[in-house]
Design a protein around this motif. Sequence first.
Motif, PDB file in Angstrom:
ATOM      1  N   MET A   1      32.973  -0.872   8.970  1.00  0.00           N
ATOM      2  CA  MET A   1      32.469  -1.638  10.105  1.00  0.00           C
ATOM      3  C   MET A   1      33.426  -2.790  10.401  1.00  0.00           C
ATOM      4  N   THR A   2      33.686  -3.025  11.672  1.00  0.00           N
ATOM      5  CA  THR A   2      34.594  -4.102  12.037  1.00  0.00           C
ATOM      6  C   THR A   2      33.841  -5.420  12.084  1.00  0.00           C
ATOM      7  N   ALA A   3      34.360  -6.409  11.409  1.00  0.00           N
ATOM      8  CA  ALA A   3      33.693  -7.713  11.378  1.00  0.00           C
ATOM      9  C   ALA A   3      33.790  -8.387  12.739  1.00  0.00           C
ATOM     10  N   ILE A   4      32.704  -9.053  13.130  1.00  0.00           N
ATOM     11  CA  ILE A   4      32.734  -9.842  14.359  1.00  0.00           C
ATOM     12  C   ILE A   4      33.524 -11.120  14.140  1.00  0.00           C
ATOM     13  N   ALA A   5      33.330 -11.706  12.959  1.00  0.00           N
ATOM     14  CA  ALA A   5      34.037 -12.948  12.656  1.00  0.00           C
ATOM     15  C   ALA A   5      34.489 -12.932  11.198  1.00  0.00           C
ATOM     16  N   ARG A   6      35.554 -13.675  10.954  1.00  0.00           N
ATOM     17  CA  ARG A   6      36.130 -13.647   9.620  1.00  0.00           C
ATOM     18  C   ARG A   6      36.667 -15.045   9.260  1.00  0.00           C
ATOM     19  N   PHE A   7      36.281 -15.538   8.089  1.00  0.00           N
ATOM     20  CA  PHE A   7      36.865 -16.773   7.536  1.00  0.00           C
ATOM     21  C   PHE A   7      37.865 -16.357   6.475  1.00  0.00           C
ATOM     22  N   GLU A   8      39.063 -16.930   6.548  1.00  0.00           N
ATOM     23  CA  GLU A   8      40.065 -16.642   5.507  1.00  0.00           C
ATOM     24  C   GLU A   8      40.527 -17.959   4.897  1.00  0.00           C
ATOM     25  N   GLN A   9      40.066 -18.223   3.707  1.00  0.00           N
ATOM     26  CA  GLN A   9      40.467 -19.402   2.922  1.00  0.00           C
ATOM     27  C   GLN A   9      40.460 -20.676   3.774  1.00  0.00           C
ATOM     28  N   VAL A  10      39.357 -20.921   4.392  1.00  0.00           N
ATOM     29  CA  VAL A  10      39.278 -22.075   5.295  1.00  0.00           C
ATOM     30  C   VAL A  10      38.904 -23.343   4.513  1.00  0.00           C
ATOM     31  N   THR A  11      39.738 -24.352   4.672  1.00  0.00           N
ATOM     32  CA  THR A  11      39.447 -25.676   4.123  1.00  0.00           C
ATOM     33  C   THR A  11      39.595 -26.665   5.273  1.00  0.00           C
ATOM     34  N   TYR A  12      38.582 -27.482   5.446  1.00  0.00           N
ATOM     35  CA  TYR A  12      38.606 -28.399   6.589  1.00  0.00           C
ATOM     36  C   TYR A  12      38.067 -29.764   6.175  1.00  0.00           C
ATOM     37  N   THR A  13      38.765 -30.809   6.624  1.00  0.00           N
ATOM     38  CA  THR A  13      38.340 -32.180   6.343  1.00  0.00           C
ATOM     39  C   THR A  13      38.236 -32.951   7.658  1.00  0.00           C
ATOM     40  N   TYR A  14      37.103 -33.637   7.861  1.00  0.00           N
ATOM     41  CA  TYR A  14      36.937 -34.461   9.065  1.00  0.00           C
ATOM     42  C   TYR A  14      37.891 -35.654   9.007  1.00  0.00           C
ATOM     43  N   PRO A  15      38.281 -36.175  10.165  1.00  0.00           N
ATOM     44  CA  PRO A  15      39.163 -37.340  10.182  1.00  0.00           C
ATOM     45  C   PRO A  15      38.541 -38.498   9.398  1.00  0.00           C
ATOM     46  N   GLY A  16      39.314 -39.092   8.541  1.00  0.00           N
ATOM     47  CA  GLY A  16      38.845 -40.250   7.781  1.00  0.00           C
ATOM     48  C   GLY A  16      38.003 -39.904   6.571  1.00  0.00           C
ATOM     49  N   ALA A  17      37.632 -38.628   6.410  1.00  0.00           N
ATOM     50  CA  ALA A  17      36.785 -38.249   5.276  1.00  0.00           C
ATOM     51  C   ALA A  17      37.641 -38.085   4.023  1.00  0.00           C
ATOM     52  N   GLN A  18      37.049 -38.364   2.886  1.00  0.00           N
ATOM     53  CA  GLN A  18      37.760 -38.254   1.617  1.00  0.00           C
ATOM     54  C   GLN A  18      37.721 -36.827   1.071  1.00  0.00           C
ATOM     55  N   ARG A  19      36.620 -36.159   1.336  1.00  0.00           N
ATOM     56  CA  ARG A  19      36.447 -34.814   0.765  1.00  0.00           C
ATOM     57  C   ARG A  19      36.317 -33.790   1.881  1.00  0.00           C
ATOM     58  N   PRO A  20      36.762 -32.567   1.610  1.00  0.00           N
ATOM     59  CA  PRO A  20      36.648 -31.539   2.657  1.00  0.00           C
ATOM     60  C   PRO A  20      35.194 -31.159   2.928  1.00  0.00           C
ATOM     61  N   ALA A  21      34.893 -30.909   4.190  1.00  0.00           N
ATOM     62  CA  ALA A  21      33.553 -30.450   4.561  1.00  0.00           C
ATOM     63  C   ALA A  21      33.419 -28.953   4.311  1.00  0.00           C
ATOM     64  N   LEU A  22      34.545 -28.238   4.386  1.00  0.00           N
ATOM     65  CA  LEU A  22      34.581 -26.818   4.006  1.00  0.00           C
ATOM     66  C   LEU A  22      35.698 -26.660   2.983  1.00  0.00           C
ATOM     67  N   HIS A  23      35.411 -25.920   1.930  1.00  0.00           N
ATOM     68  CA  HIS A  23      36.407 -25.797   0.883  1.00  0.00           C
ATOM     69  C   HIS A  23      36.615 -24.328   0.528  1.00  0.00           C
ATOM     70  N   ASP A  24      37.769 -23.819   0.922  1.00  0.00           N
ATOM     71  CA  ASP A  24      38.189 -22.469   0.549  1.00  0.00           C
ATOM     72  C   ASP A  24      37.107 -21.426   0.859  1.00  0.00           C
ATOM     73  N   VAL A  25      36.675 -21.422   2.091  1.00  0.00           N
ATOM     74  CA  VAL A  25      35.612 -20.499   2.497  1.00  0.00           C
ATOM     75  C   VAL A  25      36.230 -19.198   3.022  1.00  0.00           C
ATOM     76  N   SER A  26      35.800 -18.090   2.460  1.00  0.00           N
ATOM     77  CA  SER A  26      36.225 -16.768   2.938  1.00  0.00           C
ATOM     78  C   SER A  26      34.997 -15.881   3.067  1.00  0.00           C
ATOM     79  N   LEU A  27      34.790 -15.330   4.231  1.00  0.00           N
ATOM     80  CA  LEU A  27      33.673 -14.395   4.402  1.00  0.00           C
ATOM     81  C   LEU A  27      33.829 -13.622   5.705  1.00  0.00           C
TER      82      LEU A  27
END
Lengths: 565, 342
Positions: A1-27
């Motif tokens: 089955m073809t995925a509609i959406a895919r996360f590949e090792q996503v890490t994201y930090t908001y501006p000014g934030a100390q810690r990432p809001a998303l950390h190494d998310v894959s799904l």
Amino acid sequence: MTAIARFEQVTYTYPGAQRPALHDVSLNIEPAEVILVLGGSGSGKSTLLRALNGLVPHFYGGTFAGRVTVDEFDTRTARPHDLARRVGLVFQDPEDQAVMTTVEREIAFGLENLGVDSDAITRLVEEALISLGLSRLRHAPLAELSGGELQKVALAGVIATQPHLLLLDEPTSQLDPVSSEELLAAVRRLSEDTGATIVLAEHRVERCLHLATRVLYMEDGAVAIDAPPQEFAAWALHGHRELLPPVARLFAGRLNGRAEAHARSGHLPLTVKDARHMLDALDAEKPTRRANDEAVAEAHASATADEIVLETERLTVGYDGETPLLEDVVLRLRRGELVAFMGENGVGKSTLVRHFNGLLTPRRGRVTLLGRDVAGLSVAEAARSCALLGQNPGDYFVRDTVAEEIDYTLAQLGLDGARRNALAARIIAELDLAGLLDRDPRSLSGGERTRVALAAVTCGDPPVIVLDEPTRGMDPAHKLALTATLRRWAAAGRCVVVVTHDVEFAARCASRVVVLGDGGVLADGTTADVLNGALFFSTQVNRLLRHALPGILYEDEVVWGVSLQ
Amino acid sequence: MSAPTTSPGPDPVEAPAAPAAGRTAVVPVDAPSRAARAAVSVRRDGPRGAPATRGLAARRPAAAAAYVGALAFAALAVSNPIQVAAVLALVLTVLALCGRLRASLPYARVALAVGLFLAVLNPLFSGGGLDVLWTADLGPLSVTVTTQSLVYGVVTAMRLTAVILAFALFTVALDPDDQLGLMSAVSFRSGLVLSLASRLFPVLSRDAARIADAQRSRGVELDRGTRRQRVAARVPLLRSLLTRSLERAVDVAAAMEARGYGGARRSRWVHRRPWWAADMALAAGAAAAALALLAGLVTGHAAYDFFPLIDDPWVQLLDMWWLVLVVALVLPVGTALGGSRR
């Protein structure tokens, strides 16, 4: 089955934030899946959804690594408006997402943005109105809609664009339970009728778990578990039991050490219906009432003192020019009581308690607080004896830090010196705020904000504390903590009143329940008496066991007669 | 709101943007909405099962706007006291038929305050006129009150009220989204700003009331003390309100972008509302009224005159342009604004 959406090792930090809001998310997200995203406040649920429609990182900025693809679009290059035809997002607060002023224009707004031609817009708006039961409100100004109606309009505006992927970011967190139920029912219909792919971030596990084909639990920006509901239930038994529906917790007690194995094989019910089938299938083994349980005794303890702290005499409440909401209400609230006010949406619960500290003036009758007529007091004067926490903790924050918020209230109450310091120290300890004192209250998570607002209104040690829908949008862990705090306060001789639609919370928390309806008090008695056997105002466990074990409200009151082992 | 921020590869990149706003909740949850109550009320009253729009809001926006424009034009162009009074009465009638009389009260209060001010001051400072009623020598000031200056003051007040209420009619009686639609033809962005402002102002007002109640509930005395003390007590509330407004602004902007705003070429939903006979009657009335007024202006019978000289006000009522104007403006009132959609 073809995925509609895919996360590949996503890490994201908001501006000014100390810690990432998303950390190494894959799904991967597959077509027609209904994914329930769970997690505490600040765990990354909202960020995950915003990464799917490109708001992260295009709108919020910050640091983004990895890749998110939706259909053939890479969100690093496709902006949110490029993805709007494929991904629809319904936000938490319905007030913050409406643009136009009337219902049908609001639904048409997204379609106009996508360049859909006028005739097609007419048809799609009509379909969206019908599908969500909004036809009668088509011309209504948005300013006159309730929160639930407004959130339905937001959902209609999104489904009208026929997105491949529908994202719902805690859509019920700002709604009362009745509106929440209606919205979730609409989502379920959408899933069943159209096979839509839905990603739903929610706190109300007991209402959503059975809708899901898959559950993601997020902790600190990472995906802690990604599994089908039964497998998730098995995982939650170890350290996250509060995430399970009450009937699942009930049966978890029966399964003991074999719980995980049974859960994996579908032996943990997620709904009352499943639980009833399982219970009927059992032969000898039945749940029995737990005897002399301290927790149960404490939870159901009635007031130990007779001192009346708040009294209403033939109180009639409502708004000028309209039929009174409640008439001739007679109530006596005592020290040591923890009273839950329940009732249908719009019946006048919040309106009633706003008379307790003089925010509203009675149309007839009076309210007496510690022997004084509230009509003769200003609200600020009444606040010394009756603290009222409204539904929006953010309304209380006017200072820079948590410590200043507490100090500000104590100063307003005219307290100083040693007494002021002692009261501040006490509330900080009671609500576990020591680690937050230097923080800006607006930057805190939902549960923390509620605690700080509670501290801001109760730090003066008033004998009466009123909380209006305190659990709205609260995750299960914070709900348990709040229950413990309120029970402690009642045990210490305060009178605590909670206005709530949350039956499970009321059952665990309150010693007395007052049900309002039909313009007055419908029922007033101990929690067990009022909630036992009710159809709507009853707990999952009571609905399951009402015939076998009348009066049982939740799983801690039950032991299983025979262990499987 | 912010610049693009993605990285071409897996390496993290920094990008400038505002932080995610804290989430706050502002939803009244414990009351049935006014709209729902209205819908229920309509369902009980009739078979349509929907809160019907009334009066001008039920008409094609262009026709309604043209009619309101004609009313405002008439209020400005006539000078005869009886004609001014007739136009004012018509504006009030239309407001009543639209069910928006109460909504126009704030505008009426402003108009009456300014009008009364002019009506009182004009006779004192303008002694023009033929029929002297009263004179007085107040030291350096000599006051002469004439019948004409009194009448002029009253007429000015009525004219001002009629003009303000005609504009109020546009604001309160037309569907805001229809107003936006009309403005969009000229500038969509300006219309959108107008729409957002009309939608968010009541929200802001509710926020302010709720924040004030929250502060009262923690012991802040907002309603007692000297004016200075009350103002000082409310200053912290402004900060909270400003924070809330900024958070809302960010959230609304995010929602708009998520719904495709700013992307491909926008289309415009031309409301399916067809041109009913009532719409045509309204538009025809507006056009005829405009022509009558132009004819009056060209012939010199209708003109805005600062100090009009009127021999017999009743005679002018028989002028052809005035009769046409009256018919043009009054006829659609019964047919187009009587509540029927068609």
